[in-house]
Design a protein around this motif. Sequence first.
Motif, mmCIF file in Angstrom:
data_model
loop_
_atom_site.group_PDB
_atom_site.id
_atom_site.type_symbol
_atom_site.label_atom_id
_atom_site.label_comp_id
_atom_site.label_asym_id
_atom_site.label_seq_id
_atom_site.Cartn_x
_atom_site.Cartn_y
_atom_site.Cartn_z
ATOM 1 N N VAL A 109 2.405 17.988 -7.691
ATOM 2 C CA VAL A 109 3.471 17.105 -7.184
ATOM 3 C C VAL A 109 2.993 16.526 -5.872
ATOM 4 O O VAL A 109 2.171 17.126 -5.163
ATOM 5 N N GLN A 110 3.521 15.328 -5.551
ATOM 6 C CA GLN A 110 3.117 14.705 -4.299
ATOM 7 C C GLN A 110 4.221 13.788 -3.822
ATOM 8 O O GLN A 110 5.105 13.364 -4.584
ATOM 9 N N LEU A 111 4.159 13.475 -2.541
ATOM 10 C CA LEU A 111 5.052 12.517 -1.916
ATOM 11 C C LEU A 111 4.289 11.229 -1.657
ATOM 12 O O LEU A 111 3.135 11.261 -1.230
ATOM 13 N N SER A 112 4.941 10.113 -1.931
ATOM 14 C CA SER A 112 4.323 8.804 -1.762
ATOM 15 C C SER A 112 5.134 8.004 -0.745
ATOM 16 O O SER A 112 6.367 7.966 -0.805
ATOM 17 N N TRP A 113 4.431 7.347 0.167
ATOM 18 C CA TRP A 113 5.089 6.574 1.232
ATOM 19 C C TRP A 113 4.512 5.159 1.213
ATOM 20 O O TRP A 113 3.306 4.958 1.298
ATOM 21 N N GLY A 114 5.365 4.185 1.062
ATOM 22 C CA GLY A 114 4.940 2.792 1.016
ATOM 23 C C GLY A 114 4.883 2.181 2.395
ATOM 24 O O GLY A 114 5.796 2.344 3.201
ATOM 25 N N VAL A 170 0.860 -1.182 0.000
ATOM 26 C CA VAL A 170 0.000 0.000 0.000
ATOM 27 C C VAL A 170 0.891 1.225 0.000
ATOM 28 O O VAL A 170 1.842 1.310 0.781
ATOM 29 N N ASP A 171 0.588 2.163 -0.901
ATOM 30 C CA ASP A 171 1.283 3.445 -0.961
ATOM 31 C C ASP A 171 0.279 4.548 -0.641
ATOM 32 O O ASP A 171 -0.814 4.591 -1.227
ATOM 33 N N LEU A 172 0.682 5.426 0.259
ATOM 34 C CA LEU A 172 -0.128 6.591 0.592
ATOM 35 C C LEU A 172 0.538 7.832 0.027
ATOM 36 O O LEU A 172 1.769 7.967 0.096
ATOM 37 N N GLY A 173 -0.267 8.747 -0.533
ATOM 38 C CA GLY A 173 0.291 9.938 -1.148
ATOM 39 C C GLY A 173 -0.405 11.202 -0.689
ATOM 40 O O GLY A 173 -1.614 11.216 -0.416
ATOM 41 N N LEU A 203 -5.238 13.760 -1.881
ATOM 42 C CA LEU A 203 -4.874 12.600 -1.066
ATOM 43 C C LEU A 203 -5.084 11.350 -1.921
ATOM 44 O O LEU A 203 -6.082 11.256 -2.655
ATOM 45 N N SER A 204 -4.178 10.368 -1.793
ATOM 46 C CA SER A 204 -4.301 9.158 -2.609
ATOM 47 C C SER A 204 -3.823 7.941 -1.837
ATOM 48 O O SER A 204 -3.036 8.043 -0.892
ATOM 49 N N ALA A 205 -4.320 6.792 -2.254
ATOM 50 C CA ALA A 205 -3.876 5.497 -1.712
ATOM 51 C C ALA A 205 -3.849 4.504 -2.861
ATOM 52 O O ALA A 205 -4.735 4.518 -3.732
ATOM 53 N N ARG A 206 -2.829 3.659 -2.868
ATOM 54 C CA ARG A 206 -2.677 2.686 -3.950
ATOM 55 C C ARG A 206 -2.453 1.299 -3.359
ATOM 56 O O ARG A 206 -1.578 1.105 -2.513
ATOM 57 N N VAL A 249 0.553 -3.788 -11.438
ATOM 58 C CA VAL A 249 -0.818 -3.302 -11.571
ATOM 59 C C VAL A 249 -1.317 -2.883 -10.198
ATOM 60 O O VAL A 249 -1.003 -3.492 -9.179
ATOM 61 N N GLY A 250 -2.109 -1.813 -10.177
ATOM 62 C CA GLY A 250 -2.603 -1.343 -8.901
ATOM 63 C C GLY A 250 -3.979 -0.712 -9.023
ATOM 64 O O GLY A 250 -4.440 -0.347 -10.106
ATOM 65 N N LEU A 251 -4.641 -0.614 -7.878
ATOM 66 C CA LEU A 251 -5.926 0.072 -7.762
ATOM 67 C C LEU A 251 -5.705 1.302 -6.889
ATOM 68 O O LEU A 251 -5.261 1.180 -5.743
ATOM 69 N N ASP A 252 -6.006 2.478 -7.457
ATOM 70 C CA ASP A 252 -5.791 3.742 -6.765
ATOM 71 C C ASP A 252 -7.127 4.361 -6.375
ATOM 72 O O ASP A 252 -8.114 4.243 -7.097
ATOM 73 N N VAL A 253 -7.093 5.026 -5.250
ATOM 74 C CA VAL A 253 -8.226 5.834 -4.799
ATOM 75 C C VAL A 253 -7.703 7.235 -4.522
ATOM 76 O O VAL A 253 -6.685 7.392 -3.818
ATOM 77 N N GLU A 254 -8.363 8.253 -5.085
ATOM 78 C CA GLU A 254 -7.936 9.640 -4.898
ATOM 79 C C GLU A 254 -9.098 10.492 -4.395
ATOM 80 O O GLU A 254 -10.260 10.279 -4.780
ATOM 81 N N ALA A 255 -8.757 11.433 -3.551
ATOM 82 C CA ALA A 255 -9.723 12.439 -3.079
ATOM 83 C C ALA A 255 -9.026 13.796 -3.130
ATOM 84 O O ALA A 255 -7.888 13.938 -2.663
ATOM 85 N N GLY A 256 -9.698 14.779 -3.738
ATOM 86 C CA GLY A 256 -9.067 16.085 -3.899
ATOM 87 C C GLY A 256 -10.013 17.225 -3.559
ATOM 88 O O GLY A 256 -11.245 17.077 -3.548
#
Length: 304
Positions: free
Chosen positions: A298-303, A148-151, A169-172, A178-185
């Motif tokens: 731009v965003q930062l992603s943390w696994g 899981v990656d959070l952005g 805000l995003s989560a992958r 392959v991945g499933l992403d969810v974004e909220a802006g």
Amino acid sequence: MTALLCALSLVVLTQSPVVSVSFDLRALPEQDYRRWDGVELERKVALRLIQEGFAVVSPRGPAQLRLRASRAPDGLLLEAVGPRQRVEQRVRVGRGSIAELHLEVAQKLAEMTRAVQPEPEPEPEPPPPEPVLQPPVEVAAAPVHSGVDLGLGLGTLWGGPGVAPHLLLSARWGLGDVGLDVEAGLGVSREPALNVFEVQGGAFFSYRHAVTERLRLEPAVGAGLVVHAFRLEDAWVSEQRGTQVSPAGWARMKLGWRFTERLAAEVRVALGLLRPVTHVREGETLWSRGGARLETGVQLSWGL
């Protein structure tokens, strides 16, 4: 003394595979045996042969090589008999002392013994080692990377009357590439007569492609909703607030740079398609956006 040397050589014979040799003077007449000191001759010959590495045995016993000395017209006839050949040499007597005669006889017999000794049998080659059957090793399949990656990102919305800031805000959830992403802006546009807030939420199917060890591309497509909320600053308007909901679709591209196994920075560009919105007051357009909206950031992603 001769018997002692023979016994010593027999001990050596039993401990190592050496060639056995016998030396026989019984063919000499008794008078010659005494005149040439046969006992001392036997001792010196036996000692010399032992020094050469042979095992001296009694002439009455079995031996691989047999040496004999007999009377010849001009001296002694020396004979060496081996399993494959036989050699002879003659030694003249009466030219020197008995000691010199013994030395010459011992020397010639040693040479003759080496000439008729059998060639050593080659050592048998060791049998090839039996193959050791290794137990089968089960090779586990390489696990497919999942996580899981959070952005968290900040960017800009293009498509309205001006440039609006955009918080995302995003989560992958990834399964390999392959991945499933969810974004909220959240986008905010402030005008003198109108304030607009656009809240978006969407789900994306993405594919993460590693360009280099650290650089990656991530195209994605998604769909969701955009909630458009506005507030008029004119107090005389009866409906100062309002909300509109529009379905939306996006084509998105991310370019990421991985600093560590978990931390990465990403540049995001997305083109959104949604219902156009226009706010008009007394024939004057206060705020307008078409059916297409460009999102950059731009965003930062943390696994995890």
